[in-house]
Design a protein around this motif. Sequence first.
Motif, mmCIF file in Angstrom:
data_model
loop_
_atom_site.group_PDB
_atom_site.id
_atom_site.type_symbol
_atom_site.label_atom_id
_atom_site.label_comp_id
_atom_site.label_asym_id
_atom_site.label_seq_id
_atom_site.Cartn_x
_atom_site.Cartn_y
_atom_site.Cartn_z
ATOM 1 N N GLU A 176 1.163 -1.200 -0.153
ATOM 2 C CA GLU A 176 0.085 -0.565 -0.117
ATOM 3 C C GLU A 176 0.893 0.908 -0.333
ATOM 4 O OE1 GLU A 176 -3.854 0.706 0.170
ATOM 5 O OE2 GLU A 176 -2.580 2.610 -0.088
ATOM 6 N N ASP A 177 0.416 2.279 -1.160
ATOM 7 C CA ASP A 177 0.735 3.189 -0.743
ATOM 8 C C ASP A 177 0.966 4.346 -0.104
ATOM 9 O OD1 ASP A 177 -0.538 3.450 -3.101
ATOM 10 O OD2 ASP A 177 0.679 4.649 -4.121
ATOM 11 N N ASP A 204 -2.903 -3.500 -2.224
ATOM 12 C CA ASP A 204 -4.052 -2.224 -3.175
ATOM 13 C C ASP A 204 -3.572 -2.505 -4.214
ATOM 14 O OD1 ASP A 204 -5.427 -0.001 -3.989
ATOM 15 O OD2 ASP A 204 -3.054 1.321 -3.472
ATOM 16 N N ASN A 229 -3.516 0.516 -7.247
ATOM 17 C CA ASN A 229 -2.782 1.480 -6.951
ATOM 18 C C ASN A 229 -1.633 1.788 -6.913
ATOM 19 O OD1 ASN A 229 -4.406 2.486 -9.652
ATOM 20 N ND2 ASN A 229 -6.487 3.147 -8.620
HETATM 21 CA CA CA Z 1 -2.760 3.560 -4.145
#
Ligand code: CA
Length: 228
Positions: free
Chosen positions: A7-8, A51, A53
């Motif tokens: 996850e970013d 996630d 994206n």
């Molecule tokens: Ca993301």
Amino acid sequence: MKILIVEDEPKLITFLRKGLEEFGHEVTVSTDGETGELFALSKTFDALIIDINLPKQNGFDLLRNIRAKEVHTPAIILTAMSSLSDKEEGFEAGADDYLVKPFEFKELILRLKNITKRHSGETGSRILKLGTLTLDLNLKRAKRNDRKIPLTNKEFELLKYLFLNKSRVISRAELAENVWEQRFDTGTNTIDVYINFLRKKIDNGTEKKLLHTVVGMGYLFREEKDLP
Ligand code: CA
């Protein structure tokens, strides 16, 4: 469980980490799809939260790549992408579940529990064995040597959990969460009471004890006379 989060979004990472650690899970975070793939390939995790994206590589490709390399760790996609075609792509890539943001943390926990249960149930035989003790998961019956051991439902669930997690120390909190599906106040002794019932049933009158108490830590289910 050991859980990998790919996850970013920093705020979400903090939220997930805090929540999962409160439930006793050990959390590793990767903030891009390539590093996430490398972590996942190590096969050291019990579940993946991914996630879509992501920098460097998206979550679909990450999943495809690890599944192609025979990594079957249960994985849940956690994303804002909510269309049916996204979900289709996610499941085709190898996700076990798909949860759309925003989400309730409790729902994530329930789904994680579900995918990891399903996964552990898939592996191997429906009869679990440790020393002279066997547990038939279909008939919900235990035997020690040739002696039949009647079990209540809860004792069966507890014994099954011990079998699936043998040879490592299991804390009371973990048992409360996974067998009772709730979090007890630290003062309650329900678990000790059940453990004692179960111990009498499986270990009494036998030379090799299977269910051990590790003082201050929890329980250990394995075949030996005494703890080292
Ligand atoms: Ca993301």
